[in-house]
Every structure is written in structure tokens, then in C-alpha cells.
Scaffold this active site. Structure first.
Site, PDB file in Angstrom:
ATOM      1  CE  LYS A  12       0.783   1.158   4.580  1.00 18.39           C
ATOM      2  NZ  LYS A  12       1.610   2.290   5.038  1.00 18.39           N
ATOM      3  CG  ASP A 139      -0.899  -0.298   7.935  1.00 19.18           C
ATOM      4  OD1 ASP A 139      -1.730   0.619   8.044  1.00 19.18           O
ATOM      5  OD2 ASP A 139       0.325  -0.113   7.771  1.00 19.18           O
TER       6      ASP A 139
END
Ligand code: CDM
Ligand code: ATP
Length: 300
Positions: A12, A139
Site C-alpha cells: 500500500k 494496517d
């Protein structure tokens, strides 16, 4: 017979990372706009006599192979919930940089969870898997979901975002990592004595994502952890400058860093920025990747 399942999981980049003041539990409330990009780890789980982790790839020597590995913790968490033993061999084919601010460990956690779920046929719901992800790390839920999402709370409460096009990125990997807790601590130190506003997502940024407009996205990106990452790793300023000089639409630290991210208008311009960064001598390796990319996916 040895059954085995492989899951592919993306890295990401945070196109917005707004960070609030430290909470009593030590975490920070965030407005965290995640975009998954096409750099992947592959996690393979195979039925075995006991839990074991192996890893290959350029950064493999930095990955812990004991029970602290997020992939091992994911297998243990799922096994515990379903009253079984986590008897699997987990192999991680690692392409996401370690301690790079691209959620590499989180990707492996989400990948192992999905792979074990498929191997064991637990029948867990998506919400149950997301709950386990949130226990593993802030996350990790996004690594499961992929695409683009706004993360609130400590980043684990996700709202899916629409994205109207493909964004082309260049990533410059540094020659050492940065510890996420250390970067948050530095954020606290730099902000001492100031009023830290409540973190809010930028409407201009969400509109830019929805339109798929790289110029508008470039104008709207922000990362509140960037000053802290630069304070701990001042040389990153040279990498950011080299990418900007090469024509990147914008340059920022990815998450807690030290990977730096450069947005390009198209694949040709991304290739030019990548070449200039390689020649600059300001980073270890350079990769191009586009987003949004799908979340954790069973591929075999
Ligand atoms: C910097 C980001 O990568 C941006 O996406 C994330 O916020 C970090 O997510 P992560 O690596 O999954 O972090 P976790 O494993 O949950 O937490 C590691 C440490 O980072 C700090 N941390 C993390 C998330 C958050 N919202 N506030 C924090 O202060 C805490 O010191 C925590 O002990
Ligand atoms: N599967 C894993 N892969 C990599 N690191 C792991 C893994 N499991 C645990 N770790 C530990 O987590 C630390 C952070 O690694 P990771 O690659 O997840 O950082 P990161 O990408 O900066 O994380 P984030 O962007 O989520 O803050 C490593 O230094 C390592 O000790």
C-alpha cells in the site's frame, strides 16, 4: 496428501495520512487513505506437522521466522478461534520491502489468514476475518480488502473508496528501514506543546481518487508522518528532490517510511522518473507499480 493454498497480497501507499494526538492506549487516531499498489507478496500455506515459517526474496534475511512473524500470528489467531492447532508450513515469497512503510508484514498477516481459512475450510465470515486482521495490526484489514479505502480509528475501521482510474507510481526503497513506533514517537516529540487537530479526510483528495485525476491527486496528497520520518532519516529529502526534479507530479514518504513514493502522469513518465532515481544514487532500489490493486486473493 499435502494440501496447499497460495494467496497474493498487495503493498500500500498512503495518499493521505492525517494523524491526531496520541491516545491513552498509545495509538493515534488517523484519517488514513490507503491505495493498494501492484507490488505483491505471495503467501503459501501447506499442511504440516507443526507451525513453521520460511521466506525468500531480496529482503528475506530481515524477516523474523519465529512466532513474532505476522503470518504465524495470523495462523495462530485463526486456529485458536476454531479450536484447532496451527499445523502449517507458511512460505512467504517476499517482494514488498521490509520496514518500508508499505505494509509488508501486514500483507503477510492478511495473506496467511486467508490462506489458512481456505486450507482449513473454517467458513469464517468476512467480518470475522476483518476482526482478526484488526487484532493483528492497524494496517492488516486494508491488506485483506485492497483497492482504496479510508481507515479511521487507528486505521482499522475501513470505508471502501471509489477510484475512477489507474494511478502510476514509482517507489524508491532506502538502504535501511524505519520502525513504525519510532516514527510515531518522533511525530509526538515534534508536536509537543502544539494543538494537534482532529484527523479528517480531505474532500479534494477523495474527489481526485474518484475522478482518477493524477494532477488533482498530486495537489491533494499529504502525510503528517513525513516530517517525523525526515527527522529520523534526513537523507530522504535528497530522494524526494531527485524524483521531483525528474518530473514526478508529487513526491512523498509512504506511510511511516522510509520508502518514498512518486506519482507520475502515465507509465512512460513513471519509467523516466524511475530511471532518474536509479541514476541519482539516493536510494537502494526503484520499482514502478500502479494502483488500485486487488486485496488478498487466493491464486492457487
Ligand atoms: C503508518 C501506517 O503504516 C499507515 O498506514 C500505520 O499507521 C501503521 O500500521 P501498523 O504497522 O499495522 O501498526 P500497528 O502494528 O498497529 O502498530 C505499531 C505501532 O505503531 C504505532 N501506531 C500505529 C497505528 C496508529 N494508528 N497509531 C500508532 O501510534 C504504535 O506505536 C503501535 O504500537
Ligand atoms: N511477515 C513479515 N514480514 C516482514 N516483517 C515482519 C513480518 N512479520 C513481522 N515482521 C516485523 O515487522 C517489522 C516491520 O516490518 P514491515 O515490513 O511490516 O514494516 P512496514 O512495511 O513499515 O509496516 P507498515 O507500513 O504497516 O507500518 C519488521 O522489522 C519485522 O521485524
Amino acid at each position: 496428501m499435502s494440501a496447499s493454498v497460495t494467496v497474493r497480497v498487495p503493498a500500500k501507499v498512503n495518499v493521505q495520512l492525517a494523524v491526531g494526538a496520541a491516545r491513552p492506549d498509545g495509538f493515534h487516531d488517523l484519517a488514513n487513505v490507503f491505495l493498494a499498489v501492484g507490488l505483491y507478496d505471495e503467501v503459501t500455506v501447506t499442511a504440516a506437522d507443526e507451525l513453521r515459517v520460511t521466506c525468500d526474496g531480496p529482503d528475506a534475511d530481515q524477516v523474523p521466522l519465529d512466532r513474532t512473524n505476522l503470518a504465524a500470528r495470523a495462523a495462530e489467531a485463526l486456529a485458536e478461534r476454531y479450536g484447532r492447532t496451527p499445523d502449517v508450513h507458511i512460505h512467504i515469497a517476499k517482494d514488498i520491502p521490509v520496514a518500508g512503510g508499505m505494509a509488508g508484514g501486514s500483507a503477510d498477516g492478511a495473506g496467511a489468514l486467508l490462506a489458512c481459512d481456505a486450507l482449513w475450510g473454517t467458513g469464517a465470515s468476512r467480518d470475522e476475518l476483518l476482526d482478526i486482521c484488526a487484532e493483528l495490526g492497524s494496517d492488516v484489514p486494508f491488506s485483506l480488502v485492497g483497492g482504496a479505502a479510508l481507515g479511521t480509528g487507528r486505521g482499522e475501521k475501513l470505508t471502501t473508496l471509489e477510484v475512477g482510474g489507474t494511478f502510476h507510481w514509482v517507489f524508491a526503497m532506502a538502504d535501511r528501514g524505519l520502525s513504525t513506533p519510532a516514527v510515531f514517537r518522533e511525530f509526538d516529540r515534534l508536536g509537543e506543546g502544539t494543538d494537534i487537530p482532529e484527523p479528517l479526510a480531505s474532500q479534494a483528495l477523495l474527489d481526485a481518487l474518484a475522478k482518477g485525476d493524477p494532477d488533482a491527486l498530486a495537489a491533494a496528497v499529504s502525510n503528517d508522518l513525513q516530517p517525523a520520518a525526515l527527522s529520523l532519516f534526513p537523507e530522504l529529502a535528497d530522494t524526494l528532490a531527485a524524483g521531483r526534479a525528474a518530473g514526478a507530479l508529487t513526491a512523498l514518504v509512504s506511510g511511516s517510511g522510509p520508502t518514498t513514493a512518486f506519482l507520475a502522469r502515465d507509465p512512460e513518465s513513471a519509467a523516466k522518473v524511475a530511471e532518474a532515481l536509479r541514476a541519482s544514487g539516493t536510494c537502494r532500489t526503484v520499482r514502478t507499480a500502479s494502483g488500485p490493486a486487488p486485496g488478498a486473493t487466493v491464486i492457487g
